[in-house]
Write a protein that holds these residues in place. Structure first.
Motif, PDB file in Angstrom:
ATOM      1  N   SER A  82       0.775  -1.259   0.000  1.00  0.00           N
ATOM      2  CA  SER A  82       0.000   0.000   0.000  1.00  0.00           C
ATOM      3  C   SER A  82       0.798   1.296   0.000  1.00  0.00           C
ATOM      4  CB  SER A  82      -0.892   0.065   1.244  1.00  0.00           C
ATOM      5  OG  SER A  82      -1.935  -0.831   1.162  1.00  0.00           O
ATOM      6  N   ASN A  83       1.562   1.525   1.044  1.00  0.00           N
ATOM      7  CA  ASN A  83       2.244   2.816   1.165  1.00  0.00           C
ATOM      8  C   ASN A  83       3.372   2.967   0.159  1.00  0.00           C
ATOM      9  OD1 ASN A  83       0.733   4.268   3.111  1.00  0.00           O
ATOM     10  ND2 ASN A  83       1.491   2.862   4.680  1.00  0.00           N
ATOM     11  N   TYR A  84       3.996   1.854  -0.167  1.00  0.00           N
ATOM     12  CA  TYR A  84       4.998   1.868  -1.234  1.00  0.00           C
ATOM     13  C   TYR A  84       4.314   2.301  -2.536  1.00  0.00           C
ATOM     14  CZ  TYR A  84       8.258   0.265  -4.790  1.00  0.00           C
ATOM     15  OH  TYR A  84       9.092   0.218  -5.881  1.00  0.00           O
ATOM     16  N   ALA A  99      -4.226  -0.041  -2.699  1.00  0.00           N
ATOM     17  CA  ALA A  99      -3.858   0.464  -1.371  1.00  0.00           C
ATOM     18  C   ALA A  99      -5.009   0.271  -0.397  1.00  0.00           C
ATOM     19  CB  ALA A  99      -3.489   1.937  -1.446  1.00  0.00           C
ATOM     20  N   TRP A 103      -4.789   3.800   4.344  1.00  0.00           N
ATOM     21  CA  TRP A 103      -3.633   4.525   3.808  1.00  0.00           C
ATOM     22  C   TRP A 103      -4.014   5.465   2.691  1.00  0.00           C
ATOM     23  CZ3 TRP A 103      -0.840   5.173   7.505  1.00  0.00           C
ATOM     24  CH2 TRP A 103      -0.715   4.176   8.474  1.00  0.00           C
ATOM     25  N   HIS A 106      -5.073   8.476   4.792  1.00  0.00           N
ATOM     26  CA  HIS A 106      -3.956   9.208   5.408  1.00  0.00           C
ATOM     27  C   HIS A 106      -3.087   9.919   4.372  1.00  0.00           C
ATOM     28  CE1 HIS A 106      -5.007   7.977   9.354  1.00  0.00           C
ATOM     29  NE2 HIS A 106      -4.798   6.687   9.139  1.00  0.00           N
ATOM     30  N   ALA A 107      -2.845   9.282   3.234  1.00  0.00           N
ATOM     31  CA  ALA A 107      -2.003   9.917   2.215  1.00  0.00           C
ATOM     32  C   ALA A 107      -2.700  11.169   1.670  1.00  0.00           C
ATOM     33  CB  ALA A 107      -1.699   8.940   1.080  1.00  0.00           C
ATOM     34  N   LYS A 113       1.185   8.320   9.104  1.00  0.00           N
ATOM     35  CA  LYS A 113       2.466   8.157   8.422  1.00  0.00           C
ATOM     36  C   LYS A 113       2.713   9.209   7.341  1.00  0.00           C
ATOM     37  CE  LYS A 113       4.146   3.492   7.606  1.00  0.00           C
ATOM     38  NZ  LYS A 113       5.201   3.696   8.540  1.00  0.00           N
ATOM     39  N   TRP A 114       1.659   9.841   6.842  1.00  0.00           N
ATOM     40  CA  TRP A 114       1.759  10.799   5.742  1.00  0.00           C
ATOM     41  C   TRP A 114       1.788  12.239   6.232  1.00  0.00           C
ATOM     42  CZ3 TRP A 114       2.715   9.608   0.661  1.00  0.00           C
ATOM     43  CH2 TRP A 114       2.713   8.237   0.369  1.00  0.00           C
ATOM     44  N   GLY A 160       6.496  -0.081   4.137  1.00  0.00           N
ATOM     45  CA  GLY A 160       5.807   0.140   2.861  1.00  0.00           C
ATOM     46  C   GLY A 160       4.558  -0.696   2.715  1.00  0.00           C
ATOM     47  N   GLY A 162       0.936  -2.292   3.793  1.00  0.00           N
ATOM     48  CA  GLY A 162      -0.224  -1.791   4.521  1.00  0.00           C
ATOM     49  C   GLY A 162      -0.264  -2.342   5.935  1.00  0.00           C
ATOM     50  N   GLY A 165       2.016  -0.530   8.397  1.00  0.00           N
ATOM     51  CA  GLY A 165       1.448   0.735   8.846  1.00  0.00           C
ATOM     52  C   GLY A 165       0.327   0.527   9.849  1.00  0.00           C
TER      53      GLY A 165
END
Ligand code: GLU
Length: 334
Positions: A82-84, A99, A103, A106-107, A113-114, A160, A162, A165
């Motif tokens: 996901s975050n990657y 994703a 996340w 948040h992104a 994390k973002w 990276g 999900g 995180g």
């Protein structure tokens, strides 16, 4: 040798190609080649990405017959998760990715994390299957609940992913620190089940669709079990955040060796892109998926319940991409 078989030197071939008219680089850059970020090769994201590519290529072939060309080529490599994927979309290295709904949220909002790295160009395309956050303990580990993780070897997942995180979020809410574990490992989703079954780690975490082959290998293959995550902490998390929901994995339905029902919280797997990706590309991808949804659903049992009306809204917090909106409106879904 190239020179001999063609009877032409390479510079001549290139010059001829140039005069015959290669695609204008601007057009070519407009996402004729699309890459979709997935997850580990044993996960469901990998199937999602490759199923999407299959539908894109099927429509390309149909289009060639019917004179409705989109000419897109698609690949869906395995990635860190996901975050990657969101990070690589932000860098322009990937055009799409799968994703977790937490996340995505948040992104887009620059939270968790973002924080300080807000990605406001993130766009939602559709959601896919539900993904419970699954904590699984090794047979003989003595782990029955979260508090039993103390002093154990716990795989918190690769950076990276999900699950990494979400595990960090859960640990924070539970007041658990990495130092509370004997060791925290960072194995990927495809490495962790082997380590669990070999007794190298005592517990693993994985946010993944149900059923999943790797989870089956842990439960049916080496007698591992789910640890419930339904205390007041998880209840509070679900209540406070629209991107979480409770999930139940009934005993013996998906995994024969699962002896009791498991309750945990979970997220949705979502398909995301960027407002930098042109609308035509997104429109063609979305069209390929929804015109072939019945075939798509057959590619993994976790896709069985997919329903367009839910897919265009569940778990989506970033704005829908314009290209997706265009198709959903044409269908009368919006
Ligand atoms: N939810 C996981 C992640 O975000 C991936 C699950 C899968 O590969 O199916 O990294």
């Amino acid at each position: 040798m190239l020179k001999r078989t063609l009877g032409l030197s390479l510079p001549v071939v290139l010059a001829v190609a140039f005069f015959l008219g290669l695609p204008n680089p601007d057009v070519a850059a407009k996402n004729r080649f699309i890459s979709i970020g997935t997850g580990g090769p044993t996960g469901v994201y990998f199937v999602v990405g490759n199923a999407v590519c299959r539908m894109v290529h099927r429509e390309a072939a149909e289009g060639r017959k019917k004179g409705r060309k989109h000419g897109m080529r698609c690949s869906a490599p395995s990635t860190g998760g996901s975050n990657y994927n969101i990070g690589q979309i932000k860098e322009g290295e990937l055009q799409f990715g799968v994703a977790q709904s937490d996340w995505q949220h948040h992104a887009y909002n620059g939270t968790s994390k973002w924080k300080g790295k807000q990605y406001s160009k993130l766009r939602a395309v559709f959601s896919v299957h539900p993904e419970p956050f699954q904590l699984i303990a090794r047979k003989g580990s003595g782990i029955k609940s979260w508090s039993d993780l103390k002093g154990k070897v716990v795989n918190i997942g690769n950076p990276g992913s999900g699950q990494r995180g979400t595990m960090e979020v859960l640990m924070k809410k539970k007041g658990t620190k990495v130092s509370d574990f004997k060791q925290a490992t960072e194995l990927t989703s495809s490495e962790q089940v082997g380590a669990l079954c070999d007794g190298k780690v005592d517990a693993i975490a994985y946010t993944v669709g149900v059923p999943n082959g790797a989870i089956g290998q842990a439960i049916d293959g080496c007698g591992a079990h789910f640890v419930n995550l339904n205390s007041s902490v998880e209840k509070g998390m679900v209540k406070a955040n629209p991107y979480y929901a409770f999930a139940n994995i009934p005993a013996g339905v998906f995994y024969k060796g699962q002896k009791s029902d498991a309750t945990t919280f979970g997220v949705m797997a979502t398909f995301v892109s960027s407002s930098d990706v042109d609308s035509k590309t997104v429109y063609e991808l979305v069209r390929a998926v929804f015109e072939n949804l019945d075939s798509f659903k057959k590619l993994h049992p976790a896709f069985k319940k997919l329903d367009p009306k839910q897919m265009i809204k569940n778990g989506l917090s970033a704005p829908l991409h314009d290209g997706a909106v265009k198709y959903y409106k044409e269908k009368g879904w919006m």
